[in-house]
Write an enzyme that holds these catalytic residues in place. Structure first.
Site, PDB file in Angstrom:
ATOM      1  CG  HIS A 151      -2.310   0.504   0.930  1.00 48.23           C
ATOM      2  ND1 HIS A 151      -2.571   1.475  -0.004  1.00 48.23           N
ATOM      3  CD2 HIS A 151      -3.513   0.153   1.456  1.00 48.23           C
ATOM      4  CE1 HIS A 151      -3.876   1.718  -0.045  1.00 48.23           C
ATOM      5  NE2 HIS A 151      -4.467   0.922   0.832  1.00 48.23           N
ATOM      6  CG  ASP A 201      -3.141   4.875  -4.624  1.00 43.43           C
ATOM      7  OD1 ASP A 201      -2.495   4.909  -3.552  1.00 43.43           O
ATOM      8  OD2 ASP A 201      -3.086   5.763  -5.489  1.00 43.43           O
TER       9      ASP A 201
END
Length: 426
Positions: free
Chosen positions: A398, A402
């Site tokens: 992450h 995204d």
């Protein structure tokens, strides 16, 4: 008599120290030239250390799990005559591998004339069971130890027929056969209380895997995304291609189709085919798609790499996946074959379960996990029909990827798999 002192060899690639993973000999053992003495673990692979001489082991230079510098004393062997009194490095390294292979030791002994093979230690007894001291650790590869543990067999009770009394898989089979033929065994033995325990050092490849998994979960911000995919059409295509071309080109599994789907989807999502250097704070996106294919071996998870998957046909990918998987399982994968991936595909095949949360193969930022295929009733155009369904369980970093991009990437793979013709439309 003389003494031949063997030093830890320079394995190359600027490596200054290695971990001593396992001894295949002990003090007092007679060894022959080319017999494997020990396994050592580098940052990338396990390496055999063979003996350059015939003789008797008189001293070991370290314990399993110990990190040893290149050039330090590995082992001392007593040899006939004056011997080579100079300290020398071991014979040139040695086949790179991922699992200790007892067959290499046996082949080295059996390839010698009868007189040379004589140093093999004599069996302790003629039956398949032998009593050892409670603290005596029998010689056996990690694969044999795991097999014995799974079968509930105490290795110290098993007679080893390999070099230096090494316990082989065949010895476990013989031990089981003896137990099954023993009609006097109590019928309640399966329910007897057990109080035995075994301590297993986390060394060698298992330590390396543990370190990489811990490092990955501590450094990357993992998140997972699971999507259901209808694989009915692609399974029909696979069956048709295997029936038509299987005999001449080889059988196709689902994996080469998934590799192809990754290649096509990555054209629109290049951020998934990347490596993240979190120390330099640099993301490197790569045009080449080097797909790591997670493969289970006797000593743990290996990730051989299908290089330039973007330039391979289905059958080319299938052949390379099969070749690499066999090399990894047999301990013959080279360092180059186990490094350099840009994205990883992991599958447990029929044991894949419903969902999983795969751990990233750092410094990659995406890993795609394949779950098992099951037949389920689904509603298609208002009708309930039986379809072959499969989940993709994928994880992403992450810090780089995204959530929306991850979802769109997996949806793109889903579209390609459910409409397999689009895999080949340019």
């Amino acid at each position: 008599m003389g003494t031949h002192v063997i030093k830890m060899p320079d394995i190359g690639e600027g490596i200054a120290e290695v971990e001593l993973s396992q001894w295949h000999v002990k003090v007092g053992d007679l060894v022959v030239e080319d017999q494997v003495l020990a396994d050592v673990m580098t940052d990338k692979a396990m390496v055999d250390i063979p003996s350059p001489v015939h003789g008797k082991v008189i001293a070991l230079g370290g314990q399993p799990g110990e990190v040893m510098a290149v050039g330090s004393v590995l082992i001392s062997i007593e040899v006939e005559g004056a011997g080579n009194l100079k300290e020398s490095a071991a014979s040139a390294p040695v086949a790179t591998k991922e699992a200790p292979a007892a067959s290499k030791v046996e082949a080295a002994v059996e390839s010698k004339p009868a007189a040379a093979a004589a140093p093999r230690s004599a069996p302790v007894c003629q039956g398949p069971m032998v009593a050892r001291e409670a603290d005596e650790r029998p010689l056996a590869s990690p694969a044999v130890r795991k097999h014995a543990l799974d079968l509930g067999i105490q290795l110290r009770l098993v007679r080893g027929t390999g070099p230096a009394g090494r316990v082989l898989h065949e010895d476990l089979d013989a031990y089981l056969a003896q137990g099954q033929s023993n009609a006097s065994a109590p019928a309640t033995a399966a329910y007897a209380q057990r109080h035995d325990e075994e301590q297993i050092q986390v060394i060698g490849m298992r330590r390396k895997i543990a370190q990489r998994m811990q490092d990955a979960t501590q450094r990357a911000a993992h998140f997972s995304y699971v999507e259901e995919i209808d694989v009915t059409a692609i399974e029909e295509l696979r069956a048709h291609l295997n029936e038509k071309h299987g005999a001449s080109r080889g059988k196709l599994t689902l994996l080469p189709f998934l590799v192809r789907a990754l290649v096509v989807a990555l054209r629109d999502f290049p951020q998934m085919n990347a490596r993240y250097d979190d120390e330099a704070q640099v993301i490197t996106r790569l045009g080449a798609v080097h797909v790591g294919v997670a493969t289970q071996s006797d000593v743990g998870l290996m990730v051989p790499v299908v290089r330039h998957a973007e330039a391979r046909s289905l059958w080319d990918s299938a052949a390379e996946i099969s070749r690499l998987a066999n090399a990894a399982r047999n301990g013959k994968a080279s360092r180059d074959e186990l490094s350099g991936s840009t994205i990883t595909l992991t599958s447990l095949g029929a044991l894949g379960g419903i969902v999983s949360t795969p751990v990233l193969n750092l410094p990659e930022v995406a890993i795609v996990g394949v779950n098992k295929i099951v037949e389920r009733p689904m509603v298609v155009k208002g009708q309930v029909v039986i379809r072959k369904m499969m989940n993709l369980s994928s994880s992403f970093d992450h810090r780089v990827v995204d959530g929306m991009d991850a979802a769109l990437f997996i949806q793109a793979i889903r579209g390609l798999i459910e409409q397999p013709a689009t895999l080949f439309v340019e």
